[in-house]
Enzyme design. Structure first.
Site, mmCIF file in Angstrom:
data_model
loop_
_atom_site.group_PDB
_atom_site.id
_atom_site.type_symbol
_atom_site.label_atom_id
_atom_site.label_comp_id
_atom_site.label_asym_id
_atom_site.label_seq_id
_atom_site.Cartn_x
_atom_site.Cartn_y
_atom_site.Cartn_z
ATOM 1 C CG ASP A 93 -2.089 0.932 1.083
ATOM 2 O OD1 ASP A 93 -1.897 2.049 0.563
ATOM 3 O OD2 ASP A 93 -3.198 0.563 1.493
ATOM 4 C CE1 TYR A 103 -5.362 -5.022 6.573
ATOM 5 C CE2 TYR A 103 -6.328 -3.420 8.082
ATOM 6 C CZ TYR A 103 -5.263 -3.861 7.324
ATOM 7 O OH TYR A 103 -4.090 -3.156 7.316
ATOM 8 C CE LYS A 142 -8.726 9.693 -0.514
ATOM 9 N NZ LYS A 142 -8.289 10.156 0.764
ATOM 10 C CB THR A 143 -6.547 2.252 0.239
ATOM 11 O OG1 THR A 143 -5.395 3.009 0.603
ATOM 12 C CG2 THR A 143 -6.329 0.789 0.540
ATOM 13 C CG ASN A 176 -10.410 4.813 1.107
ATOM 14 O OD1 ASN A 176 -10.382 3.992 0.190
ATOM 15 N ND2 ASN A 176 -9.316 5.274 1.678
#
Ligand code: AMP
Ligand code: ZN
Ligand code: ZN
Length: 424
Positions: A49, A168, A84-85, A106
């Site tokens: 990331d 996660y 963005k992630t 996100n």
């Protein structure tokens, strides 16, 4: 004296030799790694990331550069907007632009609810995740997938999750993630997955906290390099390094920011005229109250500096950011190094003496150099020592399907654009 010594040696050997031999056999069976001789075409997708494209040169991570040199590397990987992630991971997984896969930020507003990274129930709710991620394609077509973290893998998309996945938790040690994936490779042929994911947040964490061009970020990069080395060593022990296709990517880069460069959006328009506002420092999504859109956009477009605000219909076509019903009627996108925020938050930073100092951010225009990501491919399917021109991350899904022998679901990528990465 000589006799005594001889006797002693004889006694010693008769007593301890069997024990030593047993110990030797035991250590071989316990610790020698069994080679994998029946490997099907396999992909391990590793996400680092926030690994900016120039970290490879700048911080010289050894194993990553070695894989890049011996395999395939893109000059850089072009992320999708917004940088963005979640939007980018899911683009890599599906080959769809965020406007088509639904993870448009996100934070997302739909169904009268908000999706965000800290809401596990929403993250696991399949209603947000459109399109078909590679692990679903894998499972649907009779192969197995194992995920040690990757956005989307916790949700039963089209009712399907990877055969192995874990909720996660960023505190799970990186080495454990690698060892767990390696142990899945040790499964017998019929049970062994062919598609794996790994995810590490270290470069993003350090980039945000300390800014990209720092010693702290260098150490974070070298940390994940060690983790990748552990994976490579594990593959070598199993005699499948060179056979397994390692795809190492990042979702976006990182820009330096200073909170003194804040844009106070609520000083520019009356936020009471909005039904809902979703904030991140780089993108603000504004859902105006009935009849207020024109007033809000007029105020924003006439007064805002260091950011662009568009009506949804005016968002530049190159962003591919219009088609989704989830995209707000008005969005503002900050210029590189600037932060969109409100008076309250700015005053809190000031109060806590947190304005000064460099930090890092992403989410900006995907054409910016600072937002560039990485792509490294190494293994049986990839050419050796090949550097490709930059390409968009929408193409990776088709590439992975090709390697795994899967028929891709409909997506925005084009295999023709990256087929040069693979051996003929
Ligand atoms: P960003 O806000 O775009 O910088 O997001 C990066 C953060 O996303 C990481 O530091 C993680 O905390 C979080 N993250 C990454 N993957 C997951 C996931 N699968 N589920 C929940 N949060 C995640
Ligand atoms: Zn990210
Ligand atoms: Zn981040």
């Amino acid at each position: 004296m000589i006799l005594l010594t001889k006797n002693f040696i004889q006694r010693f050997l008769s007593k301890f030799l069997p024990v030593c031999a047993l110990a030797l056999i035991y250590s071989f069976t316990c610790f020698a790694q069994k080679p994998i001789k029946d490997l099907k075409p396999t992909v391990i997708l590793v996400s680092l990331d926030g690994f900016r494209y120039d970290y490879l040169e700048k911080f010289q991570p050894g194993i990553l550069n070695e894989l890049a040199k011996k395999g395939v590397r893109a000059k850089w990987l072009i992320p999708s907007f917004p940088t963005k992630t979640f939007p980018n991971h899911y683009t890599i997984a599906t080959g769809l632009y965020p406007e088509n896969h639904g993870i448009i930020e996100n934070n997302i507003f739909d169904f009268g609810a908000v999706f965000s990274l800290d809401k596990r129930a929403e993250l696991q709710n399949p209603r947000w995740w459109l399109g078909e991620p590679i692990w679903v394609t894998t499972e649907k077509q009779g192969q197995r997938a194992a995920a040690y973290f990757f956005p989307g893998t916790e949700a039963a998309i089209q009712t399907i999750r990877p055969s192995f996945f874990r909720e996660y938790n960023g505190r799970v040690p990186n080495n454990l993630r690698v060892d767990s994936i390696l142990s899945r490779l040790d499964l017998p042929f019929e049970e062994r997955p062919t598609f794996f994911t790994l995810y590490f947040s270290d470069p993003d964490d350090a980039g945000h906290e300390f800014s990209p061009d720092t010693e702290e970020t260098r150490y974070a990069v070298l940390n994940v390099d060690d983790v990748v080395k552990r994976l490579v060593d594990g593959l070598k022990k199993r005699k499948v390094f060179g056979k397994v296709n390692l795809i190492i990517v990042s979702d976006h880069g990182m820009a330096a920011v200073n909170r003194n460069n804040s844009i106070l959006v609520d000083d520019i328009f009356d936020t009471g005229k909005a039904e809902k506002i979703l904030w991140t420092g780089e993108i603000v999504q504004i859902f105006p109250k009935q009849g207020e859109e024109a007033t809000i956009i007029k105020a924003l477009q006439s007064k805002i500096r260091h950011a662009s605000c568009w009506r949804k219909s005016e968002i530049p076509a190159r962003f591919h950011y219009q088609a989704s019903g989830r995209i707000a009627p008005i969005i503002c996108s900050a210029d590189e190094g600037w932060i969109l925020t409100n008076r309250k938050r700015f005053d809190e930073w000031k109060e806590r003496d947190e304005l000064d100092g460099l930090r890092g951010a992403h989410g900006y225009d995907n054409n910016l150099e600072s937002m560039r990501a990485i792509f490294i491919g190494h293994g049986a399917a990839f050419k050796k020592g090949f550097i490709s021109e930059p390409f968009e991350n929408i193409h990776i899904y088709n590439l992975m399907c090709k390697i795994l022998g899967l028929t891709p679901a409909k997506n925005d990528g084009d295999f023709e654009k990256i087929k040069t990465l693979l051996k003929n």
